[in-house]
Design a protein around this motif. Structure first.
Motif, PDB file in Angstrom:
ATOM      1  N   SER A  70       0.863  -1.198   0.000  1.00 26.17           N
ATOM      2  CA  SER A  70       0.000   0.000   0.000  1.00 26.17           C
ATOM      3  C   SER A  70       0.886   1.231   0.000  1.00 26.17           C
ATOM      4  CB  SER A  70      -0.911   0.047   1.228  1.00 26.17           C
ATOM      5  OG  SER A  70      -1.538   1.314   1.321  1.00 26.17           O
ATOM      6  N   ARG A  74      -4.965   5.759  -1.517  1.00 30.11           N
ATOM      7  CA  ARG A  74      -6.408   5.759  -1.196  1.00 30.11           C
ATOM      8  C   ARG A  74      -6.690   6.609   0.047  1.00 30.11           C
ATOM      9  NH1 ARG A  74      -9.512   3.840  -4.452  1.00 30.11           N
ATOM     10  NH2 ARG A  74      -9.588   1.605  -4.171  1.00 30.11           N
ATOM     11  N   ALA A 199      -6.233   1.181   5.527  1.00 32.69           N
ATOM     12  CA  ALA A 199      -4.862   0.650   5.677  1.00 32.69           C
ATOM     13  C   ALA A 199      -4.844  -0.830   5.309  1.00 32.69           C
ATOM     14  CB  ALA A 199      -4.388   0.843   7.115  1.00 32.69           C
ATOM     15  N   VAL A 201      -3.601  -4.029   6.474  1.00 39.05           N
ATOM     16  CA  VAL A 201      -3.090  -4.513   7.765  1.00 39.05           C
ATOM     17  C   VAL A 201      -2.741  -5.995   7.658  1.00 39.05           C
ATOM     18  CG1 VAL A 201      -3.641  -4.753  10.215  1.00 39.05           C
ATOM     19  CG2 VAL A 201      -4.591  -2.849   8.901  1.00 39.05           C
ATOM     20  N   LYS A 251     -11.854  -4.325   1.559  1.00 39.29           N
ATOM     21  CA  LYS A 251     -11.442  -5.695   1.247  1.00 39.29           C
ATOM     22  C   LYS A 251     -10.679  -5.660  -0.076  1.00 39.29           C
ATOM     23  CE  LYS A 251     -12.386  -9.047   3.143  1.00 39.29           C
ATOM     24  NZ  LYS A 251     -11.477  -9.650   4.136  1.00 39.29           N
ATOM     25  N   ASN A 278     -12.222  -3.895  -3.360  1.00 41.02           N
ATOM     26  CA  ASN A 278     -11.447  -3.443  -4.530  1.00 41.02           C
ATOM     27  C   ASN A 278     -10.476  -4.510  -4.993  1.00 41.02           C
ATOM     28  OD1 ASN A 278      -9.315  -0.871  -2.853  1.00 41.02           O
ATOM     29  ND2 ASN A 278      -9.892  -2.886  -2.170  1.00 41.02           N
TER      30      ASN A 278
HETATM   31  O1  PAZ Z   1      -2.776   2.677  -0.579  1.00 41.76           O
HETATM   32  P1  PAZ Z   1      -3.117   2.269  -1.985  1.00 41.76           P
HETATM   33  O2  PAZ Z   1      -3.938   3.317  -2.665  1.00 41.76           O
HETATM   34  O3  PAZ Z   1      -1.919   1.870  -2.743  1.00 41.76           O
HETATM   35  O4  PAZ Z   1      -4.033   0.945  -1.846  1.00 41.76           O
HETATM   36  C1  PAZ Z   1      -5.260   1.030  -1.183  1.00 41.76           C
HETATM   37  C2  PAZ Z   1      -5.698  -0.337  -0.663  1.00 41.76           C
HETATM   38  C3  PAZ Z   1      -5.844  -1.299  -1.823  1.00 41.76           C
HETATM   39  C4  PAZ Z   1      -4.661  -0.873   0.316  1.00 41.76           C
HETATM   40  C5  PAZ Z   1      -7.079  -0.138   0.049  1.00 41.76           C
HETATM   41  O5  PAZ Z   1      -8.019   0.310  -0.868  1.00 41.76           O
HETATM   42  C6  PAZ Z   1      -7.559  -1.432   0.694  1.00 41.76           C
HETATM   43  O6  PAZ Z   1      -8.183  -2.244   0.086  1.00 41.76           O
HETATM   44  N1  PAZ Z   1      -7.250  -1.630   1.982  1.00 41.76           N
HETATM   45  C7  PAZ Z   1      -7.576  -2.832   2.743  1.00 41.76           C
HETATM   46  C8  PAZ Z   1      -6.657  -3.934   2.358  1.00 41.76           C
HETATM   47  C9  PAZ Z   1      -7.019  -5.237   3.015  1.00 41.76           C
HETATM   48  O7  PAZ Z   1      -7.851  -6.004   2.509  1.00 41.76           O
HETATM   49  O8  PAZ Z   1      -6.426  -5.482   4.076  1.00 41.76           O
END
Ligand code: PAZ
Length: 333
Positions: A70, A74, A199, A201, A251, A278
């Motif tokens: 990441s 976002r 985030a 995580v 997600k 996403n």
């Molecule tokens: O920070 P970024 O724009 O490169 O990516 C965003 C992301 C894909 C990390 C965020 O949209 C997301 O899905 N966060 C949760 C990730 C997870 O499933 O743990």
């Protein structure tokens, strides 16, 4: 490191008893408390935006660590749109990941040194700030002035209004301790609090007691590490720390077929407001909002948000929709 012991599933309480809290937590909590009190007095909704990836250190004297993908795009982008929509933002991000406003001039995509030039300082103004002894000063390239001015205006307006508080984390421990503490401080905000958990995580961690103290040596050839599962934090967030808050989780999947089933599964388990799904490769162009909906046959409702033609940032559409949903929630609908 051997894989002698079995992986364990810890509850959130066990995890917080076992793992070390970040050294600066109390200072951060004091800042959050003051910030939340001020925003509540001013009647502003507050959103906690989490952004960037967490690390999992492999040694106590950490040389190596596992990281999560990441860049923080976002989170940083969304924070700007929340501010524009009148929210106060607690921006909790991975140290050195992108931040609101400065993200426009990131060192990798738009390095700020590339749009500065050296020019003569104004001879009529001998104490012109930034001038050096030999009569030179730094100027912004004319082609970049409009963009810089626009970002700078917004940044200064937010600073003057005091509507953004920035906190940083590095490890998954830092993140979880901070999330719990911030959520507990936001509790008095009730329904006006939003949690936008973008985030990335880690799902796995290495408990401190299983960690090597010193740098893992390469003498044995291969390296085997067995990690334990990070406790699912959405449940205590929803049930105990911020029971009235509007909780939005993300997600991320790489197999598009898993997106909706996994989002539904998360809603079933944690019963929070919304999961934004996403796909790794399509995340800047489309996301899917998944909610529970007892009136539909499946029990869920999905709506896709797509980047409109001519627009640059899907977050603009996402935040517009979220603000509407949160408004309805705040007014008890
Ligand atoms: O920070 P970024 O724009 O490169 O990516 C965003 C992301 C894909 C990390 C965020 O949209 C997301 O899905 N966060 C949760 C990730 C997870 O499933 O743990």
């Amino acid at each position: 490191m051997s894989n002698a012991s079995q992986p364990t599933v810890f509850s959130a309480e066990q995890y917080f008893r076992m793992q070390p809290a970040p050294a600066t937590l109390d200072q951060d909590v004091a800042k959050v408390r003051a910030f939340v009190t001020r925003q509540k007095k001013d009647g502003r909704p507050v959103v906690l935006v989490t952004s960037g990836g967490t690390t999992v250190p492999l040694e106590r004297n950490v040389v190596r660590f596992l990281d999560n993908f990441s860049a923080g795009t976002r989170g940083a982008t969304s924070a700007e749109y929340f501010l524009q929509a009148g929210y106060a933002v607690i921006f909790m991000h991975r140290q050195f990941s992108l931040q609101p406003f400065s993200r426009h001039f990131s060192h990798s995509t738009n390095p700020f040194l590339d749009f500065l030039e050296i020019g003569p300082s104004n001879p009529m103004s001998p104490i012109e700030p930034g001038s050096s002894d030999d009569g030179e000063t730094v100027k912004v390239l004319p082609s970049m002035r409009r963009e810089l001015l626009s970002v700078l205006r917004q940044y200064h307006a937010v600073q003057r209004a005091g509507t953004m508080l920035t906190l940083s984390f590095v490890t998954v421990d830092d993140y979880l301790f901070m999330l719990r503490a911030v959520a507990q401080e936001m509790e008095p905000l009730g329904r006006t609090a939003m949690f936008y958990l973008a985030a990335a995580v880690s799902d796995f961690f290495l408990p401190t007691q299983k960690m090597a103290e010193h740098k893992i040596q390469s003498g044995k050839g291969s390296l085997q590490i067995e990690m334990d599962q990070v406790p699912k934090i959405l449940k205590p967030l929803r049930d105990d720390w911020a029971s009235e808050g509007f909780i939005v989780s993300f997600k991320l999947e790489t197999d598009p077929n898993l997106l909706i089933p996994k989002a539904r599964q998360a809603l079933e388990r944690y019963d929070h407001k919304l999961v934004i799904g996403n796909d790794l490769n399509r995340r800047k162009f489309e996301v899917v909002f998944v909610e529970k909906d007892p009136t539909s046959k499946s029990g869920y409702q999905e709506s896709w948000v797509r980047l409109p033609e001519g627009k640059q940032e899907i977050e603009e559409e996402m935040i517009k929709k979220l603000v509407e949903m949160h408004e309805q929630y705040m007014h008890g609908r």
